[in-house]
Enzyme design. Structure first.
Site, PDB file in Angstrom:
ATOM      1  N   LEU A   1     -10.842  22.840  73.952  1.00 27.56           N
ATOM      2  CA  LEU A   1      -9.447  22.672  74.351  1.00 27.56           C
ATOM      3  C   LEU A   1      -9.311  21.504  75.330  1.00 27.56           C
ATOM      4  CD1 LEU A   1      -6.849  25.405  74.894  1.00 27.56           C
ATOM      5  CD2 LEU A   1      -6.950  23.530  76.519  1.00 27.56           C
TER       6      LEU A   1
ATOM      7  N   ASN B   1      -9.270  22.686  62.463  1.00 24.91           N
ATOM      8  CA  ASN B   1      -9.416  21.355  63.070  1.00 24.91           C
ATOM      9  C   ASN B   1     -10.625  20.653  62.479  1.00 24.91           C
ATOM     10  OD1 ASN B   1     -11.653  20.555  65.204  1.00 24.91           O
ATOM     11  ND2 ASN B   1     -11.398  22.784  65.353  1.00 24.91           N
TER      12      ASN B   1
ATOM     13  N   LEU C   1     -11.539  17.611  64.257  1.00 26.27           N
ATOM     14  CA  LEU C   1     -11.414  16.581  65.289  1.00 26.27           C
ATOM     15  C   LEU C   1     -12.634  15.671  65.335  1.00 26.27           C
ATOM     16  CD1 LEU C   1      -9.843  18.846  68.026  1.00 26.27           C
ATOM     17  CD2 LEU C   1      -8.709  16.910  66.922  1.00 26.27           C
TER      18      LEU C   1
ATOM     19  N   PHE D   1     -15.478  15.776  67.648  1.00 19.61           N
ATOM     20  CA  PHE D   1     -15.967  15.392  68.981  1.00 19.61           C
ATOM     21  C   PHE D   1     -15.264  14.148  69.522  1.00 19.61           C
ATOM     22  CE2 PHE D   1     -20.543  17.343  68.509  1.00 19.61           C
ATOM     23  CZ  PHE D   1     -19.995  18.610  68.547  1.00 19.61           C
TER      24      PHE D   1
ATOM     25  N   SER E   1     -20.793  22.603  65.457  1.00 18.61           N
ATOM     26  CA  SER E   1     -19.505  22.122  64.970  1.00 18.61           C
ATOM     27  C   SER E   1     -19.633  21.712  63.507  1.00 18.61           C
ATOM     28  CB  SER E   1     -19.025  20.924  65.785  1.00 18.61           C
ATOM     29  OG  SER E   1     -17.897  20.320  65.162  1.00 18.61           O
TER      30      SER E   1
ATOM     31  N   ASN F   1     -17.697  19.607  62.104  1.00 16.95           N
ATOM     32  CA  ASN F   1     -16.938  18.370  61.946  1.00 16.95           C
ATOM     33  C   ASN F   1     -17.712  17.107  62.289  1.00 16.95           C
ATOM     34  OD1 ASN F   1     -14.598  19.847  61.182  1.00 16.95           O
ATOM     35  ND2 ASN F   1     -14.274  20.340  63.346  1.00 16.95           N
ATOM     36  N   THR F   2     -18.997  17.234  62.613  1.00 13.87           N
ATOM     37  CA  THR F   2     -19.889  16.089  62.767  1.00 13.87           C
ATOM     38  C   THR F   2     -20.958  16.195  61.697  1.00 13.87           C
ATOM     39  OG1 THR F   2     -19.515  15.870  65.152  1.00 13.87           O
ATOM     40  CG2 THR F   2     -21.554  14.947  64.286  1.00 13.87           C
TER      41      THR F   2
ATOM     42  N   LYS G   1     -24.819  27.128  71.379  1.00 11.19           N
ATOM     43  CA  LYS G   1     -23.672  27.612  70.616  1.00 11.19           C
ATOM     44  C   LYS G   1     -23.959  27.497  69.127  1.00 11.19           C
ATOM     45  CE  LYS G   1     -18.624  27.427  70.524  1.00 11.19           C
ATOM     46  NZ  LYS G   1     -17.428  26.892  71.217  1.00 11.19           N
TER      47      LYS G   1
ATOM     48  N   ASN H   1     -19.008  29.321  66.939  1.00 12.62           N
ATOM     49  CA  ASN H   1     -18.113  28.192  66.729  1.00 12.62           C
ATOM     50  C   ASN H   1     -17.139  28.534  65.597  1.00 12.62           C
ATOM     51  OD1 ASN H   1     -17.117  25.430  66.765  1.00 12.62           O
ATOM     52  ND2 ASN H   1     -19.125  24.813  67.525  1.00 12.62           N
TER      53      ASN H   1
END
Length: 344
Positions: A67, A114, A116, A118, A182, A184-185, A223, A252
Protein backbone atom coordinates in the site's frame (compact mmCIF):
# COMPACT_ATOMS: atom_id res chain seq x y z
CA UNK A 1 -14.14 10.44 13.62
CA UNK A 2 -12.53 8.23 10.97
CA UNK A 3 -15.89 6.83 9.85
CA UNK A 4 -17.29 10.15 8.64
CA UNK A 5 -14.60 11.16 6.14
CA UNK A 6 -14.27 7.66 4.65
CA UNK A 7 -18.02 7.33 4.20
CA UNK A 8 -17.91 10.64 2.37
CA UNK A 9 -14.79 10.02 0.30
CA UNK A 10 -15.24 6.39 -0.74
CA UNK A 11 -17.87 7.09 -3.46
CA UNK A 12 -15.57 9.72 -4.94
CA UNK A 13 -12.51 7.45 -4.79
CA UNK A 14 -14.36 4.47 -6.24
CA UNK A 15 -15.43 6.68 -9.12
CA UNK A 16 -11.78 7.04 -10.12
CA UNK A 17 -9.36 4.60 -11.68
CA UNK A 18 -8.10 2.41 -8.83
CA UNK A 19 -4.47 3.51 -9.04
CA UNK A 20 -5.44 7.18 -9.35
CA UNK A 21 -7.52 6.85 -6.19
CA UNK A 22 -4.61 5.16 -4.46
CA UNK A 23 -2.18 7.90 -5.46
CA UNK A 24 -4.55 10.63 -4.27
CA UNK A 25 -5.00 8.90 -0.93
CA UNK A 26 -1.29 8.36 -0.37
CA UNK A 27 -0.57 11.96 -1.36
CA UNK A 28 -3.17 13.29 1.08
CA UNK A 29 -1.89 11.12 3.91
CA UNK A 30 1.66 12.25 3.27
CA UNK A 31 0.71 15.94 3.30
CA UNK A 32 -1.60 15.77 6.32
CA UNK A 33 0.20 13.32 8.60
CA UNK A 34 1.46 14.83 11.84
CA UNK A 35 -0.78 17.87 11.39
CA UNK A 36 -4.07 18.66 13.19
CA UNK A 37 -5.90 17.25 10.15
CA UNK A 38 -4.69 13.77 11.14
CA UNK A 39 -7.50 13.73 13.70
CA UNK A 40 -9.87 13.12 10.78
CA UNK A 41 -8.73 9.49 10.66
CA UNK A 42 -6.93 9.03 13.98
CA UNK A 43 -8.09 6.07 16.07
CA UNK A 44 -6.78 4.99 19.48
CA UNK A 45 -4.71 1.85 19.20
CA UNK A 46 -6.36 -1.23 20.70
CA UNK A 47 -3.95 -2.51 23.35
CA UNK A 48 -3.26 -6.22 22.94
CA UNK A 49 0.50 -6.68 23.39
CA UNK A 50 2.22 -9.82 22.18
CA UNK A 51 5.86 -10.82 21.88
CA UNK A 52 6.80 -12.34 18.51
CA UNK A 53 10.28 -13.07 17.15
CA UNK A 54 11.79 -11.09 20.00
CA UNK A 55 9.73 -7.97 19.22
CA UNK A 56 7.00 -6.49 21.39
CA UNK A 57 3.97 -5.79 19.18
CA UNK A 58 1.39 -3.36 20.68
CA UNK A 59 -1.36 -5.37 19.02
CA UNK A 60 -1.71 -8.13 16.43
CA UNK A 61 -2.88 -6.03 13.46
CA UNK A 62 -0.46 -4.77 10.82
CA UNK A 63 -0.57 -3.11 7.43
CA UNK A 64 0.66 -5.35 4.63
CA UNK A 65 3.38 -4.22 2.26
CA UNK A 66 2.31 -2.79 -1.07
CA UNK A 67 0.00 0.00 0.00
CA UNK A 68 2.84 2.39 0.88
CA UNK A 69 5.62 1.20 -1.41
CA UNK A 70 7.90 4.17 -0.76
CA UNK A 71 7.38 4.54 3.00
CA UNK A 72 5.87 8.00 2.58
CA UNK A 73 2.94 7.70 5.01
CA UNK A 74 4.17 5.66 7.98
CA UNK A 75 2.92 8.13 10.59
CA UNK A 76 -0.35 8.83 8.79
CA UNK A 77 -1.17 5.16 8.38
CA UNK A 78 -0.01 4.44 11.90
CA UNK A 79 -2.62 6.85 13.24
CA UNK A 80 -5.31 4.36 12.20
CA UNK A 81 -4.42 2.12 15.16
CA UNK A 82 -2.01 -0.41 13.65
CA UNK A 83 0.37 -2.24 15.95
CA UNK A 84 2.85 -2.61 13.12
CA UNK A 85 3.26 -1.37 9.56
CA UNK A 86 5.18 -2.91 6.68
CA UNK A 87 6.25 -0.70 3.78
CA UNK A 88 7.78 -1.52 0.41
CA UNK A 89 8.52 -3.53 -1.63
CA UNK A 90 11.67 -1.53 -2.31
CA UNK A 91 14.24 -2.39 -4.96
CA UNK A 92 17.83 -1.10 -5.19
CA UNK A 93 17.05 1.17 -8.17
CA UNK A 94 13.93 3.17 -8.90
CA UNK A 95 11.67 1.56 -11.47
CA UNK A 96 8.32 2.52 -13.00
CA UNK A 97 6.71 -0.92 -12.80
CA UNK A 98 4.41 -2.32 -15.43
CA UNK A 99 2.37 -0.33 -17.93
CA UNK A 100 -0.89 1.30 -16.84
CA UNK A 101 -3.67 0.50 -16.25
CA UNK A 102 -2.41 -2.03 -13.74
CA UNK A 103 -4.79 -1.95 -10.76
CA UNK A 104 -8.43 -2.98 -10.93
CA UNK A 105 -11.26 -3.25 -8.44
CA UNK A 106 -13.61 -6.23 -8.42
CA UNK A 107 -16.30 -4.72 -6.16
CA UNK A 108 -18.76 -7.62 -6.36
CA UNK A 109 -16.12 -9.83 -4.76
CA UNK A 110 -14.52 -7.16 -2.51
CA UNK A 111 -11.28 -7.79 -4.34
CA UNK A 112 -8.45 -6.10 -6.22
CA UNK A 113 -6.27 -7.23 -9.09
CA UNK A 114 -2.90 -5.55 -9.48
CA UNK A 115 0.06 -6.01 -11.77
CA UNK A 116 2.04 -3.03 -10.47
CA UNK A 117 5.43 -4.72 -10.68
CA UNK A 118 7.35 -3.24 -7.73
CA UNK A 119 6.98 0.36 -8.90
CA UNK A 120 8.99 2.43 -6.43
CA UNK A 121 11.41 5.34 -6.10
CA UNK A 122 14.41 3.19 -5.18
CA UNK A 123 16.36 2.42 -2.04
CA UNK A 124 17.82 5.85 -1.27
CA UNK A 125 14.47 7.65 -1.45
CA UNK A 126 12.83 4.87 0.55
CA UNK A 127 15.35 5.14 3.39
CA UNK A 128 14.96 8.92 3.46
CA UNK A 129 11.20 8.57 3.88
CA UNK A 130 11.61 5.99 6.63
CA UNK A 131 13.98 8.26 8.51
CA UNK A 132 11.45 11.10 8.40
CA UNK A 133 8.75 9.04 10.12
CA UNK A 134 8.63 9.78 13.82
CA UNK A 135 5.31 9.60 15.68
CA UNK A 136 4.23 6.02 14.91
CA UNK A 137 7.42 4.46 16.20
CA UNK A 138 7.68 6.91 19.09
CA UNK A 139 4.29 5.61 20.23
CA UNK A 140 5.54 2.02 20.20
CA UNK A 141 4.56 0.94 16.68
CA UNK A 142 6.86 -1.48 14.89
CA UNK A 143 8.08 -1.07 11.32
CA UNK A 144 8.82 -3.79 8.80
CA UNK A 145 10.74 -3.02 5.61
CA UNK A 146 10.00 -5.25 2.62
CA UNK A 147 12.72 -5.86 0.02
CA UNK A 148 12.76 -7.23 -3.53
CA UNK A 149 14.69 -7.26 -6.78
CA UNK A 150 14.62 -4.98 -9.80
CA UNK A 151 12.75 -6.28 -12.83
CA UNK A 152 15.82 -5.89 -15.03
CA UNK A 153 18.02 -7.99 -12.75
CA UNK A 154 18.37 -11.56 -14.05
CA UNK A 155 17.01 -14.15 -11.68
CA UNK A 156 20.48 -15.69 -11.24
CA UNK A 157 21.67 -12.31 -9.91
CA UNK A 158 18.65 -11.70 -7.70
CA UNK A 159 20.64 -12.23 -4.51
CA UNK A 160 22.73 -9.16 -5.31
CA UNK A 161 19.62 -6.96 -5.22
CA UNK A 162 18.33 -8.49 -2.00
CA UNK A 163 21.74 -8.07 -0.35
CA UNK A 164 21.92 -4.42 -1.39
CA UNK A 165 18.46 -3.78 -0.01
CA UNK A 166 19.23 -5.66 3.20
CA UNK A 167 22.31 -3.53 3.76
CA UNK A 168 20.33 -0.33 3.17
CA UNK A 169 17.18 -1.01 5.20
CA UNK A 170 18.57 -3.03 8.09
CA UNK A 171 19.65 -0.11 10.31
CA UNK A 172 16.17 1.42 10.05
CA UNK A 173 13.93 -1.64 10.39
CA UNK A 174 12.37 -3.46 13.30
CA UNK A 175 12.17 -6.46 10.98
CA UNK A 176 13.01 -7.15 7.32
CA UNK A 177 10.74 -9.06 4.93
CA UNK A 178 12.15 -10.86 1.90
CA UNK A 179 9.50 -10.79 -0.84
CA UNK A 180 9.94 -13.76 -3.17
CA UNK A 181 6.27 -14.21 -4.02
CA UNK A 182 4.93 -11.32 -6.08
CA UNK A 183 3.41 -12.64 -9.33
CA UNK A 184 4.14 -9.36 -11.12
CA UNK A 185 7.94 -9.57 -11.49
CA UNK A 186 8.98 -12.12 -14.08
CA UNK A 187 10.41 -15.35 -12.61
CA UNK A 188 10.40 -13.98 -9.04
CA UNK A 189 8.42 -16.91 -7.68
CA UNK A 190 11.15 -19.24 -8.92
CA UNK A 191 13.06 -18.10 -5.82
CA UNK A 192 10.63 -20.23 -3.77
CA UNK A 193 12.15 -23.41 -5.22
CA UNK A 194 14.43 -25.44 -2.94
CA UNK A 195 17.83 -24.68 -4.44
CA UNK A 196 17.15 -21.00 -5.18
CA UNK A 197 15.63 -20.34 -1.75
CA UNK A 198 18.44 -22.03 0.16
CA UNK A 199 21.09 -20.07 -1.75
CA UNK A 200 19.29 -16.76 -1.24
CA UNK A 201 18.63 -17.29 2.46
CA UNK A 202 22.18 -18.40 3.14
CA UNK A 203 23.59 -15.21 1.66
CA UNK A 204 21.02 -12.97 3.34
CA UNK A 205 21.67 -14.44 6.77
CA UNK A 206 25.41 -14.03 6.27
CA UNK A 207 24.76 -10.36 5.49
CA UNK A 208 22.52 -10.05 8.55
CA UNK A 209 25.26 -11.47 10.77
CA UNK A 210 27.60 -8.74 9.51
CA UNK A 211 25.02 -5.98 10.04
CA UNK A 212 24.04 -7.26 13.47
CA UNK A 213 27.49 -6.46 14.79
CA UNK A 214 26.71 -2.77 14.34
CA UNK A 215 22.92 -2.63 14.64
CA UNK A 216 21.97 -5.64 16.71
CA UNK A 217 20.02 -8.73 15.65
CA UNK A 218 16.75 -8.10 13.82
CA UNK A 219 14.20 -10.64 12.61
CA UNK A 220 14.04 -11.64 8.96
CA UNK A 221 10.72 -12.89 7.57
CA UNK A 222 10.01 -14.47 4.19
CA UNK A 223 6.78 -13.77 2.28
CA UNK A 224 5.40 -16.65 0.24
CA UNK A 225 2.64 -17.23 -2.30
CA UNK A 226 -0.79 -18.82 -1.79
CA UNK A 227 -0.55 -20.87 -4.99
CA UNK A 228 1.93 -23.44 -3.71
CA UNK A 229 1.23 -27.17 -3.63
CA UNK A 230 1.28 -28.92 -0.27
CA UNK A 231 4.70 -30.46 -0.86
CA UNK A 232 6.11 -27.09 -1.85
CA UNK A 233 4.84 -25.52 1.38
CA UNK A 234 6.38 -28.34 3.39
CA UNK A 235 9.71 -27.92 1.61
CA UNK A 236 9.73 -24.16 2.18
CA UNK A 237 8.88 -24.67 5.85
CA UNK A 238 11.80 -27.05 6.26
CA UNK A 239 14.15 -24.60 4.53
CA UNK A 240 13.02 -21.69 6.72
CA UNK A 241 13.49 -23.73 9.88
CA UNK A 242 16.87 -25.14 8.84
CA UNK A 243 18.28 -21.71 8.02
CA UNK A 244 16.98 -20.08 11.19
CA UNK A 245 14.58 -17.63 9.51
CA UNK A 246 12.56 -15.82 12.18
CA UNK A 247 9.09 -15.99 10.63
CA UNK A 248 6.98 -16.36 7.50
CA UNK A 249 4.30 -14.13 5.98
CA UNK A 250 1.47 -16.07 4.34
CA UNK A 251 0.47 -15.00 1.81
CA UNK A 252 0.99 -12.70 -1.14
CA UNK A 253 -1.65 -12.30 -3.88
CA UNK A 254 -2.92 -15.21 -5.95
CA UNK A 255 -2.89 -15.85 -9.69
CA UNK A 256 -6.05 -17.95 -9.32
CA UNK A 257 -9.33 -16.44 -10.47
CA UNK A 258 -11.59 -18.90 -8.68
CA UNK A 259 -14.87 -17.17 -7.91
CA UNK A 260 -14.13 -13.94 -9.81
CA UNK A 261 -13.43 -14.90 -13.43
CA UNK A 262 -17.06 -14.15 -14.38
CA UNK A 263 -16.96 -10.65 -12.83
CA UNK A 264 -15.88 -7.36 -14.43
CA UNK A 265 -12.08 -7.03 -14.11
CA UNK A 266 -11.91 -10.54 -12.67
CA UNK A 267 -9.87 -11.84 -15.61
CA UNK A 268 -7.28 -9.06 -15.60
CA UNK A 269 -3.70 -10.30 -15.36
CA UNK A 270 -1.97 -9.85 -12.03
CA UNK A 271 -2.29 -10.79 -8.38
CA UNK A 272 -5.75 -11.09 -6.84
CA UNK A 273 -6.27 -9.90 -3.27
CA UNK A 274 -9.26 -9.35 -1.02
CA UNK A 275 -12.07 -11.64 0.10
CA UNK A 276 -11.47 -14.42 -2.49
CA UNK A 277 -7.95 -14.92 -1.10
CA UNK A 278 -9.08 -15.79 2.45
CA UNK A 279 -9.45 -19.54 2.03
CA UNK A 280 -6.27 -20.00 -0.01
CA UNK A 281 -4.21 -17.99 2.45
CA UNK A 282 -5.65 -19.89 5.41
CA UNK A 283 -4.83 -23.20 3.70
CA UNK A 284 -1.16 -22.24 3.48
CA UNK A 285 -1.16 -21.03 7.08
CA UNK A 286 -2.55 -24.37 8.29
CA UNK A 287 0.08 -26.28 6.32
CA UNK A 288 2.88 -24.09 7.66
CA UNK A 289 1.71 -24.44 11.24
CA UNK A 290 1.56 -28.22 10.94
CA UNK A 291 5.14 -28.28 9.64
CA UNK A 292 6.69 -25.57 11.80
CA UNK A 293 5.19 -26.35 15.19
CA UNK A 294 3.41 -24.09 17.63
CA UNK A 295 6.10 -21.50 18.31
CA UNK A 296 7.23 -20.43 14.83
CA UNK A 297 5.91 -16.93 13.96
CA UNK A 298 3.42 -16.81 11.08
CA UNK A 299 1.90 -13.52 9.89
CA UNK A 300 -1.41 -14.19 8.15
CA UNK A 301 -2.50 -11.89 5.34
CA UNK A 302 -5.10 -12.20 2.63
CA UNK A 303 -8.84 -11.70 2.61
CA UNK A 304 -9.46 -9.91 5.90
CA UNK A 305 -12.58 -7.79 5.42
CA UNK A 306 -14.03 -8.25 8.93
CA UNK A 307 -12.85 -9.01 12.42
CA UNK A 308 -14.15 -12.56 12.03
CA UNK A 309 -11.91 -13.09 9.00
CA UNK A 310 -8.87 -12.30 11.10
CA UNK A 311 -10.02 -14.75 13.75
CA UNK A 312 -10.05 -17.52 11.12
CA UNK A 313 -6.38 -16.79 10.43
CA UNK A 314 -5.49 -17.11 14.11
CA UNK A 315 -7.43 -20.36 14.28
CA UNK A 316 -5.57 -21.58 11.19
CA UNK A 317 -2.28 -20.93 12.99
CA UNK A 318 -1.30 -17.29 12.42
CA UNK A 319 0.39 -15.36 15.19
CA UNK A 320 -0.25 -11.88 13.77
CA UNK A 321 -2.31 -10.58 10.83
CA UNK A 322 -1.97 -7.91 8.16
CA UNK A 323 -4.60 -6.09 6.09
CA UNK A 324 -4.50 -4.21 2.78
CA UNK A 325 -7.44 -4.69 0.42
CA UNK A 326 -9.88 -4.74 3.33
CA UNK A 327 -8.69 -1.25 4.20
CA UNK A 328 -9.64 -0.10 0.68
CA UNK A 329 -13.18 -1.46 0.97
CA UNK A 330 -13.85 -0.85 4.67
CA UNK A 331 -11.71 2.15 5.54
CA UNK A 332 -9.80 2.82 8.78
CA UNK A 333 -12.60 1.39 10.96
CA UNK A 334 -11.42 -2.09 9.95
CA UNK A 335 -8.24 -1.75 12.01
CA UNK A 336 -9.74 -1.47 15.52
CA UNK A 337 -12.49 -3.93 14.56
CA UNK A 338 -9.88 -6.58 13.76
CA UNK A 339 -7.78 -5.71 16.81
CA UNK A 340 -10.78 -6.03 19.14
CA UNK A 341 -11.84 -9.31 17.57
CA UNK A 342 -8.37 -10.78 18.10
CA UNK A 343 -8.13 -9.46 21.65
CA UNK A 344 -11.43 -11.20 22.47
Amino acid sequence: MSLVPYALTRPFLFGLDAERAHDLTIGALQRLQNTPAQMLWHQPRVVDPVSVAGLNFPNRVGLAAGLDKNGRCIDGLGAMGFGFIEVGTVTPLAQPGNARPRMFRVPDAQALVNRLGFNNEGLDAFIGNVQRARTFRAAGGLLGLNIGKNAATPIDRAADDYLACMRGVYPHADYVTVNISSPNTQNLRALQSDEQLQWLLQRLLERRAELARDYGPKPVFVKIAPDLEEEQVKSIAETLRRHGIDGVIATNTTVSRHGVNHLPNGQETGGLSGAPLLAASNRVIRLLRAELGSAFPIIGVGGILRGEDAVTKIKAGATLVQVYTGLIYRGPALVPEVARALRR
